[in-house]
Motif scaffolding. Structure first.
Motif, PDB file in Angstrom:
ATOM      1  N   MET A  52     -75.273  12.936  35.285  1.00 45.17           N
ATOM      2  CA  MET A  52     -75.107  11.535  34.914  1.00 45.17           C
ATOM      3  C   MET A  52     -74.231  10.853  35.951  1.00 45.17           C
ATOM      4  SD  MET A  52     -74.564  11.669  30.772  1.00 45.17           S
ATOM      5  CE  MET A  52     -74.591   9.876  30.677  1.00 45.17           C
ATOM      6  N   ASP A  53     -74.663   9.666  36.412  1.00 46.71           N
ATOM      7  CA  ASP A  53     -73.908   8.883  37.391  1.00 46.71           C
ATOM      8  C   ASP A  53     -73.734   7.466  36.882  1.00 46.71           C
ATOM      9  OD1 ASP A  53     -73.756  10.562  40.091  1.00 46.71           O
ATOM     10  OD2 ASP A  53     -75.721  10.911  39.190  1.00 46.71           O
ATOM     11  N   THR A  54     -72.516   6.938  37.017  1.00 48.60           N
ATOM     12  CA  THR A  54     -72.282   5.562  36.605  1.00 48.60           C
ATOM     13  C   THR A  54     -72.994   4.606  37.551  1.00 48.60           C
ATOM     14  OG1 THR A  54     -70.591   3.924  36.032  1.00 48.60           O
ATOM     15  CG2 THR A  54     -70.154   5.321  37.943  1.00 48.60           C
ATOM     16  N   MET A  55     -73.491   3.490  37.010  1.00 53.08           N
ATOM     17  CA  MET A  55     -74.235   2.525  37.813  1.00 53.08           C
ATOM     18  C   MET A  55     -73.329   1.483  38.439  1.00 53.08           C
ATOM     19  SD  MET A  55     -77.525   2.103  35.261  1.00 53.08           S
ATOM     20  CE  MET A  55     -78.286   0.811  36.255  1.00 53.08           C
ATOM     21  N   SER A  56     -72.053   1.449  38.043  1.00 52.24           N
ATOM     22  CA  SER A  56     -71.109   0.494  38.602  1.00 52.24           C
ATOM     23  C   SER A  56     -69.690   1.038  38.466  1.00 52.24           C
ATOM     24  CB  SER A  56     -71.204  -0.856  37.879  1.00 52.24           C
ATOM     25  OG  SER A  56     -70.124  -1.710  38.247  1.00 52.24           O
ATOM     26  N   PRO A  57     -68.864   0.959  39.522  1.00 52.36           N
ATOM     27  CA  PRO A  57     -67.482   1.440  39.416  1.00 52.36           C
ATOM     28  C   PRO A  57     -66.704   0.757  38.299  1.00 52.36           C
ATOM     29  CG  PRO A  57     -68.073   1.031  41.706  1.00 52.36           C
ATOM     30  CD  PRO A  57     -69.190   0.479  40.870  1.00 52.36           C
ATOM     31  N   LYS A  58     -67.022  -0.508  38.032  1.00 50.89           N
ATOM     32  CA  LYS A  58     -66.308  -1.239  36.982  1.00 50.89           C
ATOM     33  C   LYS A  58     -66.611  -0.678  35.598  1.00 50.89           C
ATOM     34  CE  LYS A  58     -66.073  -5.642  39.493  1.00 50.89           C
ATOM     35  NZ  LYS A  58     -66.437  -7.085  39.468  1.00 50.89           N
ATOM     36  N   SER A  59     -67.763  -0.010  35.462  1.00 51.47           N
ATOM     37  CA  SER A  59     -68.138   0.493  34.145  1.00 51.47           C
ATOM     38  C   SER A  59     -67.500   1.836  33.835  1.00 51.47           C
ATOM     39  CB  SER A  59     -69.665   0.621  34.048  1.00 51.47           C
ATOM     40  OG  SER A  59     -70.129   1.648  34.893  1.00 51.47           O
ATOM     41  N   SER A  60     -66.656   2.334  34.740  1.00 46.58           N
ATOM     42  CA  SER A  60     -66.025   3.627  34.518  1.00 46.58           C
ATOM     43  C   SER A  60     -64.672   3.498  33.837  1.00 46.58           C
ATOM     44  CB  SER A  60     -65.858   4.377  35.848  1.00 46.58           C
ATOM     45  OG  SER A  60     -65.020   3.645  36.725  1.00 46.58           O
ATOM     46  N   THR A  61     -64.377   2.324  33.301  1.00 47.80           N
ATOM     47  CA  THR A  61     -63.095   2.087  32.645  1.00 47.80           C
ATOM     48  C   THR A  61     -63.291   1.624  31.203  1.00 47.80           C
ATOM     49  OG1 THR A  61     -62.035   1.474  34.727  1.00 47.80           O
ATOM     50  CG2 THR A  61     -60.934   0.793  32.710  1.00 47.80           C
ATOM     51  N   MET A  62     -62.540   2.217  30.311  1.00 46.86           N
ATOM     52  CA  MET A  62     -62.512   1.802  28.910  1.00 46.86           C
ATOM     53  C   MET A  62     -61.145   1.191  28.623  1.00 46.86           C
ATOM     54  SD  MET A  62     -63.032   4.082  25.444  1.00 46.86           S
ATOM     55  CE  MET A  62     -61.653   5.184  25.832  1.00 46.86           C
ATOM     56  N   LYS A  63     -61.123  -0.033  28.092  1.00 43.75           N
ATOM     57  CA  LYS A  63     -59.871  -0.710  27.776  1.00 43.75           C
ATOM     58  C   LYS A  63     -59.591  -0.602  26.279  1.00 43.75           C
ATOM     59  CE  LYS A  63     -60.239  -4.070  31.547  1.00 43.75           C
ATOM     60  NZ  LYS A  63     -60.273  -5.505  31.916  1.00 43.75           N
ATOM     61  N   VAL A  64     -58.355  -0.292  25.965  1.00 40.04           N
ATOM     62  CA  VAL A  64     -57.921  -0.192  24.574  1.00 40.04           C
ATOM     63  C   VAL A  64     -56.774  -1.171  24.368  1.00 40.04           C
ATOM     64  CG1 VAL A  64     -57.035   1.319  22.763  1.00 40.04           C
ATOM     65  CG2 VAL A  64     -58.578   2.240  24.513  1.00 40.04           C
ATOM     66  N   ASP A  65     -56.953  -2.112  23.450  1.00 43.81           N
ATOM     67  CA  ASP A  65     -55.948  -3.143  23.183  1.00 43.81           C
ATOM     68  C   ASP A  65     -55.622  -3.137  21.696  1.00 43.81           C
ATOM     69  OD1 ASP A  65     -54.330  -5.310  22.952  1.00 43.81           O
ATOM     70  OD2 ASP A  65     -55.751  -6.782  23.728  1.00 43.81           O
ATOM     71  N   ILE A  66     -54.457  -2.598  21.357  1.00 38.36           N
ATOM     72  CA  ILE A  66     -54.056  -2.530  19.949  1.00 38.36           C
ATOM     73  C   ILE A  66     -52.966  -3.548  19.630  1.00 38.36           C
ATOM     74  CG2 ILE A  66     -54.722  -0.108  19.672  1.00 38.36           C
ATOM     75  CD1 ILE A  66     -51.808   0.664  20.073  1.00 38.36           C
ATOM     76  N   SER A  67     -52.809  -4.537  20.519  1.00 43.02           N
ATOM     77  CA  SER A  67     -51.765  -5.544  20.301  1.00 43.02           C
ATOM     78  C   SER A  67     -52.041  -6.379  19.057  1.00 43.02           C
ATOM     79  CB  SER A  67     -51.655  -6.458  21.523  1.00 43.02           C
ATOM     80  OG  SER A  67     -52.889  -7.133  21.755  1.00 43.02           O
ATOM     81  N   GLY A  68     -53.322  -6.539  18.695  1.00 46.89           N
ATOM     82  CA  GLY A  68     -53.652  -7.358  17.528  1.00 46.89           C
ATOM     83  C   GLY A  68     -53.785  -6.586  16.237  1.00 46.89           C
ATOM     84  N   VAL A  69     -53.575  -5.274  16.295  1.00 48.05           N
ATOM     85  CA  VAL A  69     -53.694  -4.442  15.093  1.00 48.05           C
ATOM     86  C   VAL A  69     -52.370  -4.436  14.343  1.00 48.05           C
ATOM     87  CG1 VAL A  69     -54.169  -2.129  14.226  1.00 48.05           C
ATOM     88  CG2 VAL A  69     -55.428  -3.006  16.206  1.00 48.05           C
ATOM     89  N   ARG A  70     -52.405  -4.857  13.107  1.00 42.36           N
ATOM     90  CA  ARG A  70     -51.205  -4.900  12.269  1.00 42.36           C
ATOM     91  C   ARG A  70     -51.458  -4.162  10.965  1.00 42.36           C
ATOM     92  NH1 ARG A  70     -49.472  -6.191  16.328  1.00 42.36           N
ATOM     93  NH2 ARG A  70     -48.462  -8.120  17.015  1.00 42.36           N
ATOM     94  N   LEU A  71     -50.570  -3.226  10.664  1.00 43.58           N
ATOM     95  CA  LEU A  71     -50.631  -2.549   9.378  1.00 43.58           C
ATOM     96  C   LEU A  71     -49.818  -3.335   8.360  1.00 43.58           C
ATOM     97  CD1 LEU A  71     -50.116   1.154  10.519  1.00 43.58           C
ATOM     98  CD2 LEU A  71     -52.260  -0.038  10.064  1.00 43.58           C
ATOM     99  N   ARG A  72     -50.201  -3.269   7.116  1.00 40.10           N
ATOM    100  CA  ARG A  72     -49.468  -3.978   6.068  1.00 40.10           C
ATOM    101  C   ARG A  72     -48.022  -3.495   6.003  1.00 40.10           C
ATOM    102  NH1 ARG A  72     -52.767  -7.006   2.959  1.00 40.10           N
ATOM    103  NH2 ARG A  72     -55.002  -6.499   2.973  1.00 40.10           N
ATOM    104  N   GLY A  73     -47.089  -4.441   6.044  1.00 34.23           N
ATOM    105  CA  GLY A  73     -45.672  -4.104   5.964  1.00 34.23           C
ATOM    106  C   GLY A  73     -45.046  -3.702   7.281  1.00 34.23           C
ATOM    107  N   GLU A  74     -45.843  -3.692   8.355  1.00 33.04           N
ATOM    108  CA  GLU A  74     -45.314  -3.298   9.654  1.00 33.04           C
ATOM    109  C   GLU A  74     -44.915  -4.531  10.457  1.00 33.04           C
ATOM    110  OE1 GLU A  74     -46.809  -0.320  13.133  1.00 33.04           O
ATOM    111  OE2 GLU A  74     -48.100  -2.032  12.698  1.00 33.04           O
ATOM    112  N   PRO A  75     -43.713  -4.584  11.027  1.00 35.86           N
ATOM    113  CA  PRO A  75     -43.314  -5.739  11.844  1.00 35.86           C
ATOM    114  C   PRO A  75     -44.113  -5.793  13.138  1.00 35.86           C
ATOM    115  CG  PRO A  75     -41.670  -4.008  11.987  1.00 35.86           C
ATOM    116  CD  PRO A  75     -42.639  -3.588  10.908  1.00 35.86           C
ATOM    117  N   ALA A  76     -44.289  -6.988  13.660  1.00 42.10           N
ATOM    118  CA  ALA A  76     -45.031  -7.158  14.911  1.00 42.10           C
ATOM    119  C   ALA A  76     -44.296  -6.485  16.062  1.00 42.10           C
ATOM    120  CB  ALA A  76     -45.214  -8.640  15.211  1.00 42.10           C
ATOM    121  N   GLY A  77     -45.037  -5.857  16.958  1.00 43.69           N
ATOM    122  CA  GLY A  77     -44.441  -5.179  18.103  1.00 43.69           C
ATOM    123  C   GLY A  77     -43.847  -6.184  19.077  1.00 43.69           C
ATOM    124  N   LYS A  78     -42.884  -5.761  19.860  1.00 44.49           N
ATOM    125  CA  LYS A  78     -42.230  -6.647  20.812  1.00 44.49           C
ATOM    126  C   LYS A  78     -43.021  -6.809  22.099  1.00 44.49           C
ATOM    127  CE  LYS A  78     -37.521  -5.801  19.164  1.00 44.49           C
ATOM    128  NZ  LYS A  78     -36.155  -5.356  19.542  1.00 44.49           N
TER     129      LYS A  78
END
Length: 302
Positions: A52-78
């Protein structure tokens, strides 16, 4: 079917027709009788190389953004929690098929190569993922039992079952040119807290039976399997729902040697688009061809 999914699958089908070496230089067998496609594995085993070969160098990255994830009762991260994970730009596996006394087939998948791009400011999560992927090299990652038609009967993880099934699955009944059936692959599992809409395409077709000069019959099979999910996660532990979309598609063509009972070649493209906490936009080309002879290190892999 949503237009975005339809356009992506249509594009992949069009591109697949341009991949060199797919066409079989022979005349189609017109008005042919139904054929039964079955694996015929010799005692010495069959081996295949799957790359298997990637068709684009840009497609070899997965971004994970948990800044908007809030659990009930948990204060917002700094600070914002965003990191990227490098995906393999190239991977290679060996598929080994061996006959079983029962008449079924044993399958083993050995990872032989895993190329991970280096990043200047890799997060600890990305480094750990790269380490785990690299550690797969040289080891058997999947073991499965198949029927002679390539149906996976082992209890495997969904993603492992999908991989093996795309490598080996054949129609369970005799088929004629133009016959259409479905594949057992289940591309996406959004989980029990998912609330959304989905669309799917699952189509496998015997497009031709080609008779080569030496008398070999080649069954040309086209695969089009795709899913799209759009909605949100409504886990009660979350302070608010998390929107997300996920699209996956597999488009390929296989050439099966009827009398010999084995693939001559399988090739195509796989694509994934995800938006939400996890963002991915990747497309990969894959090719599976016979591995002759099977390397000793592959046969002895544990």
């Amino acid at each position: 079917m949503p237009r975005s999914l339809e356009c992506r699958v249509t594009l992949l089908v069009a591109l697949s027709m341009l991949v060199p070496g797919w066409a079989v230089a022979a005349s189609p067998t017109a008005g042919s009788a139904p054929v039964t496609l079955r694996w015929k594995v010799p005692p010495s085993s069959l081996g295949y190389s799957y790359t298997m070969d990637t068709m684009s160098p840009k497609s070899s990255t997965m971004k994970v953004d948990i800044s908007g994830v809030r659990l009930r009762g948990e204060p917002a991260g700094k600070r914002k929690k965003l990191f990227e994970m490098a995906q393999p730009t190239q991977s290679a596996m060996a598929l080994v098929l061996s006959p079983k006394p029962s008449g079924d087939v044993a399958a083993r998948v050995v990872v032989t190569k895993m190329e991970i791009p280096k990043t200047k400011r890799a997060s600890k999560e990305s480094k750990e993922l790269a380490r785990q992927l690299k550690a797969m090299e040289g080891g058997v990652q999947i073991r499965a039992t198949l029927t002679p038609s390539g149906l996976v009967t082992s209890d495997l993880k969904r993603e492992h079952r999908n991989l093996v099934a795309f490598m080996v699955e054949l129609p369970s009944r005799p088929v004629s040119v133009g016959d259409v059936w479905t594949h057992s692959a289940d591309l996406v599992d959004m989980g029990k807290h998912w609330n959304g809409e989905s669309d799917a395409i699952n189509r496998v077709e015997l497009v031709s039976l080609e008779r080569e000069a030496e008398g070999t019959t080649v069954a040309v099979i086209d695969f089009t399997v795709a899913e799209r999910h759009a909605g949100r996660y409504d886990n009660p532990a979350l302070a608010r729902p998390i929107p997300a979309t996920m699209e996956m598609s597999y488009v390929g063509r296989g050439e099966f040697l009827v009398e010999e009972g084995r693939w001559h070649r399988v090739a195509g493209e796989m694509a994934t688009i995800a938006k939400g906490v996890v963002s991915v936009d990747s497309a990969q080309r894959f090719v599976m061809v016979p591995l002759e002879p099977i390397p000793a290190e592959v046969l002895s892999a544990q």
